[in-house]
Design a protein around this motif. Structure first.
Motif, PDB file in Angstrom:
ATOM      1  N   LYS A 275       0.791   5.377 -21.967  1.00  6.14           N
ATOM      2  CA  LYS A 275       0.988   3.926 -21.880  1.00  6.14           C
ATOM      3  C   LYS A 275       1.646   3.515 -20.562  1.00  6.14           C
ATOM      4  N   LEU A 276       2.390   4.433 -19.940  1.00  9.67           N
ATOM      5  CA  LEU A 276       3.040   4.103 -18.670  1.00  9.67           C
ATOM      6  C   LEU A 276       2.091   4.168 -17.482  1.00  9.67           C
ATOM      7  N   VAL A 277       0.891   4.727 -17.671  1.00 11.79           N
ATOM      8  CA  VAL A 277      -0.038   4.862 -16.550  1.00 11.79           C
ATOM      9  C   VAL A 277      -0.449   3.500 -16.012  1.00 11.79           C
ATOM     10  N   PHE A 278      -0.784   2.572 -16.897  1.00 10.20           N
ATOM     11  CA  PHE A 278      -1.291   1.271 -16.456  1.00 10.20           C
ATOM     12  C   PHE A 278      -0.234   0.443 -15.726  1.00 10.20           C
ATOM     13  N   PRO A 279       1.020   0.334 -16.216  1.00 13.46           N
ATOM     14  CA  PRO A 279       2.028  -0.368 -15.403  1.00 13.46           C
ATOM     15  C   PRO A 279       2.302   0.314 -14.070  1.00 13.46           C
ATOM     16  N   LEU A 280       2.271   1.654 -14.065  1.00 13.78           N
ATOM     17  CA  LEU A 280       2.504   2.354 -12.807  1.00 13.78           C
ATOM     18  C   LEU A 280       1.407   2.059 -11.786  1.00 13.78           C
ATOM     19  N   VAL A 281       0.150   2.099 -12.234  1.00 18.59           N
ATOM     20  CA  VAL A 281      -0.971   1.916 -11.304  1.00 18.59           C
ATOM     21  C   VAL A 281      -1.052   0.485 -10.805  1.00 18.59           C
ATOM     22  N   PHE A 282      -0.878  -0.486 -11.688  1.00 12.54           N
ATOM     23  CA  PHE A 282      -1.140  -1.875 -11.327  1.00 12.54           C
ATOM     24  C   PHE A 282       0.090  -2.628 -10.817  1.00 12.54           C
ATOM     25  N   PHE A 283       1.303  -2.153 -11.100  1.00 10.85           N
ATOM     26  CA  PHE A 283       2.488  -2.918 -10.722  1.00 10.85           C
ATOM     27  C   PHE A 283       3.441  -2.138  -9.819  1.00 10.85           C
ATOM     28  N   ILE A 284       3.669  -0.858 -10.119  1.00 10.57           N
ATOM     29  CA  ILE A 284       4.697  -0.114  -9.381  1.00 10.57           C
ATOM     30  C   ILE A 284       4.111   0.544  -8.138  1.00 10.57           C
ATOM     31  N   PHE A 285       2.951   1.202  -8.262  1.00  8.18           N
ATOM     32  CA  PHE A 285       2.363   1.868  -7.114  1.00  8.18           C
ATOM     33  C   PHE A 285       2.027   0.906  -5.968  1.00  8.18           C
ATOM     34  N   PRO A 286       1.464  -0.279  -6.219  1.00  8.05           N
ATOM     35  CA  PRO A 286       1.220  -1.196  -5.090  1.00  8.05           C
ATOM     36  C   PRO A 286       2.487  -1.564  -4.329  1.00  8.05           C
ATOM     37  N   ALA A 287       3.588  -1.791  -5.067  1.00  3.98           N
ATOM     38  CA  ALA A 287       4.845  -2.118  -4.381  1.00  3.98           C
ATOM     39  C   ALA A 287       5.350  -0.928  -3.557  1.00  3.98           C
ATOM     40  N   ILE A 288       5.218   0.280  -4.106  1.00  2.15           N
ATOM     41  CA  ILE A 288       5.649   1.463  -3.359  1.00  2.15           C
ATOM     42  C   ILE A 288       4.794   1.654  -2.108  1.00  2.15           C
ATOM     43  N   MET A 289       3.496   1.434  -2.239  1.00  2.76           N
ATOM     44  CA  MET A 289       2.611   1.583  -1.084  1.00  2.76           C
ATOM     45  C   MET A 289       2.943   0.572   0.002  1.00  2.76           C
ATOM     46  N   VAL A 290       3.270  -0.653  -0.408  1.00  2.00           N
ATOM     47  CA  VAL A 290       3.642  -1.669   0.590  1.00  2.00           C
ATOM     48  C   VAL A 290       4.922  -1.278   1.296  1.00  2.00           C
ATOM     49  N   VAL A 291       5.897  -0.776   0.532  1.00  2.00           N
ATOM     50  CA  VAL A 291       7.180  -0.398   1.154  1.00  2.00           C
ATOM     51  C   VAL A 291       7.010   0.798   2.071  1.00  2.00           C
ATOM     52  N   LEU A 292       6.197   1.793   1.672  1.00  2.00           N
ATOM     53  CA  LEU A 292       6.061   3.010   2.475  1.00  2.00           C
ATOM     54  C   LEU A 292       5.127   2.824   3.662  1.00  2.00           C
ATOM     55  N   LEU A 293       3.995   2.175   3.438  1.00  2.00           N
ATOM     56  CA  LEU A 293       2.992   2.061   4.499  1.00  2.00           C
ATOM     57  C   LEU A 293       3.091   0.772   5.291  1.00  2.00           C
ATOM     58  N   GLY A 294       3.865  -0.191   4.817  1.00  2.00           N
ATOM     59  CA  GLY A 294       3.956  -1.471   5.533  1.00  2.00           C
ATOM     60  C   GLY A 294       4.467  -1.340   6.969  1.00  2.00           C
ATOM     61  N   GLY A 296       4.475   1.255   8.959  1.00  2.00           N
ATOM     62  CA  GLY A 296       3.494   1.985   9.773  1.00  2.00           C
ATOM     63  C   GLY A 296       2.283   1.137  10.120  1.00  2.00           C
ATOM     64  N   LEU A 297       1.782   0.361   9.171  1.00  2.00           N
ATOM     65  CA  LEU A 297       0.646  -0.509   9.446  1.00  2.00           C
ATOM     66  C   LEU A 297       1.005  -1.582  10.468  1.00  2.00           C
ATOM     67  N   LEU A 298       2.203  -2.113  10.387  1.00  2.00           N
ATOM     68  CA  LEU A 298       2.620  -3.102  11.388  1.00  2.00           C
ATOM     69  C   LEU A 298       2.696  -2.482  12.780  1.00  2.00           C
ATOM     70  N   ARG A 299       3.193  -1.238  12.863  1.00  2.00           N
ATOM     71  CA  ARG A 299       3.257  -0.576  14.167  1.00  2.00           C
ATOM     72  C   ARG A 299       1.854  -0.314  14.715  1.00  2.00           C
ATOM     73  N   VAL A 300       0.929   0.123  13.846  1.00  2.21           N
ATOM     74  CA  VAL A 300      -0.445   0.362  14.287  1.00  2.21           C
ATOM     75  C   VAL A 300      -1.095  -0.932  14.771  1.00  2.21           C
ATOM     76  N   MET A 301      -0.850  -2.032  14.074  1.00  2.00           N
ATOM     77  CA  MET A 301      -1.394  -3.307  14.500  1.00  2.00           C
ATOM     78  C   MET A 301      -0.852  -3.742  15.853  1.00  2.00           C
ATOM     79  N   GLU A 302       0.424  -3.492  16.060  1.00  2.00           N
ATOM     80  CA  GLU A 302       0.995  -3.819  17.380  1.00  2.00           C
ATOM     81  C   GLU A 302       0.392  -2.979  18.489  1.00  2.00           C
TER      82      GLU A 302
END
Length: 309
Positions: A275-294, A296-302
């Motif tokens: 039951k925890l898979v769906f909240p993790l995939v749709f709510f928690i993982f996107p936020a983690i990806m934004v925090v971790l890759l955000g 780096g993506l801004l630096r690449v864009m610059e």
């Protein structure tokens, strides 16, 4: 016309709110009544203000009058009466009151929507399409609420049965008969587990009224719709029919109930990871990806922006 619609909508909303309050709010019990109950060791009946009693009786008379206008066939009424019994409503007027609540909800929701739309100055075309849907939703809402109440009551009965059987074992081994043990368990569990106490009390009243013990036990299982209570009733019927030891049978059944309770808890714990898979995939993982890759993506864009210059 607008004034009449507004008055009708106000009355419908008021009755719906009061009906929901009396249906779902527990009766208040004062501190003095509770202390007196603990002091005397008796079950104190909570007192209700006289004004609220009169208002509740008025609402019941109104819903009963509306329900009589749309009486169901005998077969449908029997099915509905059985479902209301599974939710804990054993009153002879339960079916009629339920039909009245359905009618009030089906009429009240469109009236409220009509008043809101008139006040906001919306078009009549939108109201024409929305009113049938709101009437259908108001008609179906009591059925959904009743299904939820049935499910919750079955869960409460299933959880409280083990404690009731343990108490029955103590009563039977102390020398009480099976009928007296049912009455004693119903009296002792009225505060902790009122649902199972109500069912045991009804079973005891049926046997006291002269109904055969086997039929009373069978009604106990059929009336609630809980599989554990049906197994409990079948065990009592077989024990009474073959003359075996009731105390030993109750003790074995209590042990099996404890095992089932532990297995249900383990099953629920095993389902938690899935039951925890769906909240993790749709709510928690996107936020983690934004925090971790955000960053780096801004630096690449610059960097790419500097290369374009």
């Amino acid at each position: 016309m607008i004034t009449a619609v507004t008055i009708l909508a106000f009355i419908a909303v008021t009755l719906l709110v009061l009906g929901g309050y009396y249906a779902f709010s527990p009766q208040a019990q004062s501190v003095a009544d509770r202390l007196e109950q603990l002091k005397t060791g008796t079950t104190a009946v909570p007192r209700e203000p006289q004004a609220l009693v009169g208002l509740r009786e008025t609402i019941e008379r109104l819903t009963g009058s509306l329900g009589r206008l749309f009486q169901s066939p005998e077969k449908s009424a029997e099915i509905l009466r059985r479902r209301l019994g599974q939710a804990g409503f054993y009153s002879p007027m339960a079916v009629v009151n339920y039909k009245g609540i359905q009618l009030m909800a089906a009429v009240g929701l469109p009236l409220v929507f009509t008043v809101v739309m008139i006040v906001m100055g919306s078009s009549v075309a939108g109201m024409i399409f929305a009113l049938p849907l709101l009437a259908l939703a108001g008609f179906a809402a009591p059925a959904l609420i009743l299904d939820s109440m049935i499910s919750q009551r079955k869960n409460r009965l299933q959880k409280s049965l083990a404690d009731a059987v343990d108490l029955m074992v103590a009563c039977v081994e102390a020398g009480l008969s099976l009928n007296a043990a049912l009455v004693r368990v119903a009296a002792d569990l009225k505060t902790a587990h009122p649902d199972i106490a109500q069912e045991f009390e009804l079973c005891g009243l049926e046997m006291r009224a002269g109904k055969p013990r086997e039929e009373a036990f069978r009604n106990l299982g059929l009336r609630t719709g809980v599989k554990d209570l049906q197994s409990f009733a079948a065990m009592l019927i077989q024990t009474d029919r073959f003359g075996t030891s009731i105390a030993r049978a109750l003790r074995v059944f209590a042990d099996s109930l404890r095992t089932k309770r532990r297995q249900r808890a383990e099953e629920a714990a095993a389902k938690t990871t899935i039951k925890l898979v769906f909240p993790l995939v749709f709510f928690i993982f996107p936020a983690i990806m934004v925090v971790l890759l955000g960053p780096g993506l801004l630096r690449v864009m610059e960097v790419f922006r500097g290369m374009n210059r």
